[in-house]
Motif scaffolding. Sequence first.
Motif, PDB file in Angstrom:
ATOM      1  N   LEU A 100      42.001  37.382  39.433  1.00  0.00           N
ATOM      2  CA  LEU A 100      40.892  36.478  39.743  1.00  0.00           C
ATOM      3  C   LEU A 100      41.357  35.318  40.616  1.00  0.00           C
ATOM      4  CD1 LEU A 100      38.082  35.270  39.486  1.00  0.00           C
ATOM      5  CD2 LEU A 100      38.692  34.444  37.186  1.00  0.00           C
ATOM      6  N   LEU A 124      32.336  39.174  35.736  1.00  0.00           N
ATOM      7  CA  LEU A 124      33.462  39.434  34.853  1.00  0.00           C
ATOM      8  C   LEU A 124      33.071  39.295  33.384  1.00  0.00           C
ATOM      9  CD1 LEU A 124      36.567  39.886  34.513  1.00  0.00           C
ATOM     10  CD2 LEU A 124      36.824  37.398  34.635  1.00  0.00           C
ATOM     11  N   ALA A 145      37.614  33.967  32.737  1.00  0.00           N
ATOM     12  CA  ALA A 145      36.898  33.308  33.840  1.00  0.00           C
ATOM     13  C   ALA A 145      37.150  31.803  33.818  1.00  0.00           C
ATOM     14  CB  ALA A 145      35.406  33.599  33.744  1.00  0.00           C
ATOM     15  N   PHE A 153      33.860  38.644  41.742  1.00  0.00           N
ATOM     16  CA  PHE A 153      34.955  39.283  41.018  1.00  0.00           C
ATOM     17  C   PHE A 153      34.411  39.886  39.734  1.00  0.00           C
ATOM     18  CE2 PHE A 153      38.504  39.482  38.037  1.00  0.00           C
ATOM     19  CZ  PHE A 153      39.507  40.034  38.819  1.00  0.00           C
ATOM     20  N   SER A 198      39.399  44.707  39.157  1.00  0.00           N
ATOM     21  CA  SER A 198      40.144  44.560  37.907  1.00  0.00           C
ATOM     22  C   SER A 198      40.184  45.890  37.167  1.00  0.00           C
ATOM     23  CB  SER A 198      39.489  43.482  37.034  1.00  0.00           C
ATOM     24  OG  SER A 198      40.282  43.199  35.912  1.00  0.00           O
TER      25      SER A 198
END
Length: 762
Positions: free
Chosen positions: A364, A544, A557, A581, A588
């Motif tokens: 991230l 996320l 996060a 993301f 990820s």
Amino acid sequence: MEIRRVRALLGPNLWADVPMAEIWCDLSDHSPDDLAAASRRLRARLSDLFPGLDLPRRPSADQGHLKHEQWLARALLATIVELVARISERPGFSQVRRTSERGIYRLVCQLQDGLPPQECAAVAVALCRSALTDTAYDLQGSLDRLRTLAGDARPSTTCAALLSAAKSRGIPARRLAHNVLQLGYGARQRRLQGSTTDRSAAAQPTATERDLLRTLLACVGVTCTDEPAAGQHYRMLVAGRRVLAALAWQPGRDDNGGGPTVTDVSHLIHPELCARAVDCARVLGLERAEVRLIAADLTQPLAGQGGQVSEVIANPPLDRYLEAVRTRSIAEAFLDTLYRPGENGRIPIVAVSGTNGKTTVTRLVAHGLSVSGRFVGMTCTDGIYLADRRIDTDDCSGPQSARLVLLNPEVDAAVLETARGGILREGLGFDACDVAVVTNIGEGDHLGLSSIDTVEDLAEVKQTVVRGVAPWGTAVLNAADPLVVRMADHCKGKILFFARDSAHPVLLHHRRHGGRVACIQGSDLVLAEGETERLVLALDRIPLTHGGRIGFQVENALSGAAALWALGLPMEALCAALETFGTDLDKSPGRFTVLSINGATAVFDYGHNPSALLAMIDALAVFPHRRRIAVYSAAGDRRDADLIRQGQLLGQAFDRVILYEDQYVRGRQPGEIMSLFRKGLAAGDRVQEVDTIHGWQDAVEAALWLAQPGDLLLVQADSIDETVAYVRTRLAEDLSRRDPLLNQHGFAGSVGTENPAVLVQA
């Protein structure tokens, strides 16, 4: 008495912020009955060999064998320190620590540059053995041998001076080879061999071609001699468009070893003569050079006295100047030509450590820096990445991978996952970082390895990255984990706490003192400093977190946003990073990737320890599915208790568990891992069926065969690359079956093929 292993900890490490030698010694061959007599014999003999040796006070006979064993370990370390002092500087730090294994001790002392710790330890052990057995030992021969080894390995005078000057300027420096230096990191680094830099090497041949040299010097109004000077002349060191020093050079007068006479005349040089010397270097395209000239008087202009340049040397021999010039620091002046005042050759470095979430947070933060326009080098469990290019597919969360990224001349920001194993083996791969993130400690992982037996031991190792924060940097710490909170006391920079609960006492206390925090208020991610708050994004805009439903991803996060904030990323770029993301297979992979396969909801995740499994079970609580299946295993280098504990957790949360063993048995017998899991599963009050299958893919195939539409399937990823490849294949097969139906009902093109994952809303 023997040496188990010797480690050279080159970066900040468990023990100190300077390089250390860690020597594991085994004293278990001494029986309890023999230890008191052994310590008595050793003290007498060592005192004879090293008069004045600083030995610890020997315990009395009735103090027990353990005290005498500890004394032996301390005496061995004192011997090593004395040997080092005889051939180099006396180490400023040394320590003995007993391990959990009987008779095994860690001896630690400061590592001297060029000194071979393995050989010093071997000599010390041989010396102590001879003392214990009352046999002769050639101490002088061993010292001579160590001095030769140390002399061969030590940096040259120039290299050592530049390393020292760089350290005083705060410029990171390391030796790549014997006398090849890397100053600075990534895109801001400079490399030197002797005094030759990476930017001057290409121009060197020009200075050796006499006719071309004469022509080029003529175009700046300087006359060149026909031949190099053989007699008395002057030598001027030019760098950074200025003259750093000048020497009067008188050659030796005989063949019997009489060297030249060299005199520092730097204070006598006329400004016009300096200007011409700089012209000579510039016209040859040299940033650094030695200009040799024949002149009657250095205090007068060159042309007025008929002076001529004899040679322009592209690789100035700094050793002579370092020896002869005492009126100024040549190394520091030379360094000033590479980095202007205020420059330190550094790029932003983020180090991420913890028990769980490291890779996700690393990815991230790297994504956020990329969004802001940086060329990012990233190391993590999944490999090494340069921007979007993956150059290594192994587990690259150690210091060697970090140093490789920092050596790349394109990288202008580095995000480095920093695992415990690498810290223990070599220390950190950098001297200081701008941001250190510690995600959690929780119940720990890999306990029982390398004498890290408790979560407190593990926290001490992870704390190394916090100690590695530069004075201008920030440690981003989990306020909800007490072991992580304590690390704040060891940070030289600022502290930024994060937690989901905005009313957490640690956050409130920190804010009252003007500190910065990251937290959740309602359904929003908020960054605050003292009383000032800034709403960043609603959680339903941060993919996320799956709309804020997955607790551990909310924490990931938060820590990632906090790290980017600490780096000074513009808020627009920070928001863009969080919004773009997710948990897909590109951003990820294998970190809570939620997909729909054959009507069942499948969650692929890499978690493999009790803390990760607890967080996963908590996250799955928001899924409405009634029947739950788990495909699970763990590497064999975990304690029996940890494997049984994970079995217990699985038995309390899943209806059916499929256990597997694959490539990571790590020394255990076939079936042993699954047997330990079964012990824990027996205590579960939910599990109804347990299957054991060899091989990850066979286990997943069996689970998908058993899963019915509406089931929830947790698949623990054994290998991220294998998992990603498998998922992509299954999704492609699923799409190929669905495409005709979609075309029939007019939905052609509505399912993208670039990222075919079908995310399921929890």
